[in-house]
Write an enzyme that holds these catalytic residues in place. Structure first.
Site, PDB file in Angstrom:
ATOM      1  N   THR A 198       0.952  -1.478   0.288  1.00 37.83           N
ATOM      2  CA  THR A 198       0.225  -0.206  -0.318  1.00 37.83           C
ATOM      3  C   THR A 198       0.622   1.254   0.221  1.00 37.83           C
ATOM      4  O   THR A 198       1.615   1.371   0.600  1.00 37.83           O
ATOM      5  CB  THR A 198      -0.881   0.125   1.262  1.00 37.83           C
ATOM      6  N   GLU A 241      -5.739  -5.793   4.103  1.00 42.79           N
ATOM      7  CA  GLU A 241      -5.531  -6.924   3.538  1.00 42.79           C
ATOM      8  C   GLU A 241      -7.280  -7.269   2.111  1.00 42.79           C
ATOM      9  O   GLU A 241      -7.115  -8.081   2.021  1.00 42.79           O
ATOM     10  CB  GLU A 241      -5.416  -8.439   4.078  1.00 42.79           C
TER      11      GLU A 241
END
Lengths: 385, 265
Positions: free
Chosen positions: A125, A363
């Site tokens: 990310t 996730e």
């Protein structure tokens, strides 16, 4: 309910439950309040060999699979999601090495992860790239026998605490999804540093931090798999790890149900324990049904993955999305059953509700999970025509 | 470094009751556990092994079912153990117990360091550790709360005292008994649990170690427990009134007068 676990799996469950009761429960409120990293607890988990569960035996682990992982994570999560996130994130960082590492990489890194000597972390990310993972900007350029990495990663669990990082960066911006590569970066590599530590709504015992790559130089042999396989590494990792997030959800929801049912039996209103009121009993019944259904799904998917099944993206996503939506509902209902007590910090359920929210987000958000399931359904029914 | 930790199986005294008729411990349905102080001894031994390397053996005397405590010690990380079980050992006081344990230490090939808990929660004598050192002819330090330095020749330890602690250098081989401050026992480990499951605990009797039956058990004991009884509740009581602070101070005064507590200078 009996899930017909092996003797070894029961051993893992009992040991994790013992550690959760004796070590984690007594300190969870303080860790949450102070937003303090659970260094001592990680040491205890390492001494108990729990960091070796999914690591192959030849690298000092116990050689367990997804089911062993979810059993451990569920029990730890029952006591504290901040602690279990820290623990599980080390496996998230380890999976790319287990799945794609070469012999030297496995020998060097998995042994350190299995012993608990080093925590691991996974970094995909970025500030401008969340669900749209394909839009990551961090660049890695090969120069001689080194790669030079530039950019930053955001909200990395175990950031600053881990010694081993699995990092996905773009090596060829012209190749789209095939232009990303996964690397191992070590704490202390030149040009690698940490940004600010985040303050959070929940899972406050876990460390969430920015990773900064400023002309970070790493040897070329740190590539996981091959150049261009970065997103394959990430997706296969998530296929393995998502049932673990489902297990966190089952654990925290079970913990909330335990608290709510115990409270409802002793709390009296109108001269009767509130569990004898149908409105409360039905809420508890629904909570119990949901928890058991989620657990059955998580265990079944874990067993399916351990059978060596090839295409597990759809069921892995299911084993993440259903339990985590369930956990948000069940922890919220637990606060409702405890009423004013539930809203206060003296009782553990408000923390469970705050902690549970992240499970629907990290996730892969639950919206992205449904995208995955939808795409798989489209493929499946396309083939059936 | 060779480390031997002595452990004792005891009834879980948190739940133990006396039979009011026979004045004996009601053992039925009471779980047996490792003497809690011996868990600290085991933790101390594991830390010492981490620091100095070597191996850690566990030694216990008790009935055949006491093999359980040796298996438990292996779950925590001990390398192996020896159980001394023999009808001849029954009824041993602390003197006769040390005779058997000393033979056990020798049967294990001796040790650089022997570690005991400061006392057992069932007998509460705190005599076995020091007595064992005497039997082995090695120096001992009781009530150890921490280690400072370890090498092949000596051990520098902190000995808990009423008003602080002493730093003592113990030449090796030697024996220490430990208090809880030595460190919180770690959880058992998965690998240890798996090993313990398969581990066959070696058992030795008096004759196996060349001990005369007259030296051990009841025959070798100078003392005998004649009666065990719960103290009668006298029913006398005194209510202390006044503000909480005054009442609290009055309680302290009474306890000092009764020599239940001592006020340090």
């Amino acid at each position: 309910m009996d899930y017909f676990l092996s003797e070894e799996q029961e051993m893992i469950r009992d040991l994790c439950r013992q550690i959760a009761e004796e070590r984690i429960k007594p300190v969870r409120a303080e860790l949450d309040e102070k937003e303090e990293f659970p260094t001592e607890l990680m040491k205890a988990l390492a001494q108990a060999d729990l960091f070796g569960i999914i690591i192959p035996e030849e690298y000092g682990g116990l050689g367990g699979g997804c089911l062993e992982n979810v059993i451990a994570v569920e029990e730890l999560s029952r006591a504290c999601l901040g602690v279990s996130t820290t623990y599980a994130a080390s496996f998230l960082g380890a999976y790319p090495v287990i799945l794609f590492g070469n012999e030297e990489q496995k020998q060097k890194y998995l042994t350190q992860i299995a012993s608990g000597e080093q925590l691991a972390a996974f970094a995909l990310t970025e500030s401008a790239s969340g669900s749209d993972a394909g839009s990551i900007q961090t660049r890695a350029e090969k120069k001689g026998d080194e790669y030079i990495i530039n950019g930053s990663k955001q909200w990395i669990t175990n950031g600053g605490e881990a010694g081993i990082y699995s990092v996905v960066a773009i090596t060829d911006p012209n190749k789209g999804a095939r232009g990303a590569t996964a690397f191992i970066v070590e704490d202390g590599d030149p040009g690698f540093g940490y940004g600010k530590k985040e303050t959070k709504l929940g899972i406050r015992a876990s460390a969430t931090r920015e990773l900064i790559f400023n002309d970070c130089r790493i040897p070329a042999d740190r590539v996981l798999g091959r150049e261009g396989m970065g997103f394959v590494v990430a997706m296969r990792t998530f296929d393995q790890s998502r049932p673990g997030v489902g297990a966190q959800a089952v654990g925290v929801a079970q913990g909330a149900l335990d608290e709510a049912a115990a409270f409802a039996r002793v709390r009296k209103q109108f001269d009767k324990p509130i569990i004898t009121f149908q409105a409360v009993a039905h809420m508890l019944a629904n909570m119990a049904i949901q928890v058991e259904a989620a657990r059955a799904l998580v265990y079944a998917v874990a067993r399916f993955i351990d059978s060596g099944a090839k295409d597990t993206s759809k069921v892995s996503a299911m084993a993440k999305v259903f339990p985590t939506d369930m956990a948000m509902q069940v922890t919220t209902d637990a606060v409702q059953i405890l009423g004013g007590h539930g809203y206060m910090r003296e009782y553990p359920v408000e923390k469970m509700m705050r902690d549970a929210k992240i499970l629907q987000i990290y996730e892969g958000t639950n919206q992205i999970q449904r995208n995955v399931i939808g795409q798989e359904l489209n493929k499946e029914y396309g083939r059936k025509k | 470094m060779k480390i031997i930790v002595c452990v004792k199986q005891v009834p879980d005294t948190a739940n133990v009751k006396l039979d009011p008729e026979t004045h004996t411990l009601k053992r039925e349905g009471v779980a047996s556990i490792i003497n809690p102080f011996d868990l600290f001894a085991l933790e101390a031994g594991l830390r010492l092994r981490e620091q100095a390397g070597g191996e850690l053996q566990v030694l216990s005397m008790g009935p055949p079912q006491a093999a359980e405590v040796i298996k438990q010690a292996i779950e925590f990380g001990a390398d192996g153990g020896l159980l001394l079980a023999d009808r001849a050992f029954a009824g041993a006081d602390t003197w006769a117990t040390t005779a058997a344990l000393a033979a056990g230490v020798k049967a294990l090939g001796g040790a650089d360091v022997v570690i005991c808990g400061k006392q057992a929660v069932d007998g509460d004598t705190a005599q076995v550790g020091p007595g064992l050192a005497m039997r082995l002819g090695i120096p001992q330090v009781a009530f150890v709360k921490g280690f400072r330095e370890v090498d092949g020749q000596s051990l520098v330890v902190e000995r808990q005292m009423d008003d602080g602690f002493d730093v003592v250098k113990l030449p090796l081989p030697g024996l220490i008994t430990v208090v809880r401050e030595v460190g919180e026992p770690r959880p058992p480990s998965l690998k240890g649990k798996m090993r313990a499951k398969k581990y066959q605990v070696p058992v030795k009797g008096a004759a196996d170690m060349g001990l005369d039956a007259a030296q051990v058990g009841l025959a070798g004991s100078y003392t005998q427990v004649v009666e065990v009884f719960a103290p009668q509740a006298s029913g006398e009581r005194e209510m202390l009134g006044g503000a909480p602070a005054e009442a609290g101070a009055a309680v302290i005064d009474r306890l000092v007068q009764a020599k239940v507590i001592m006020v340090g200078s």
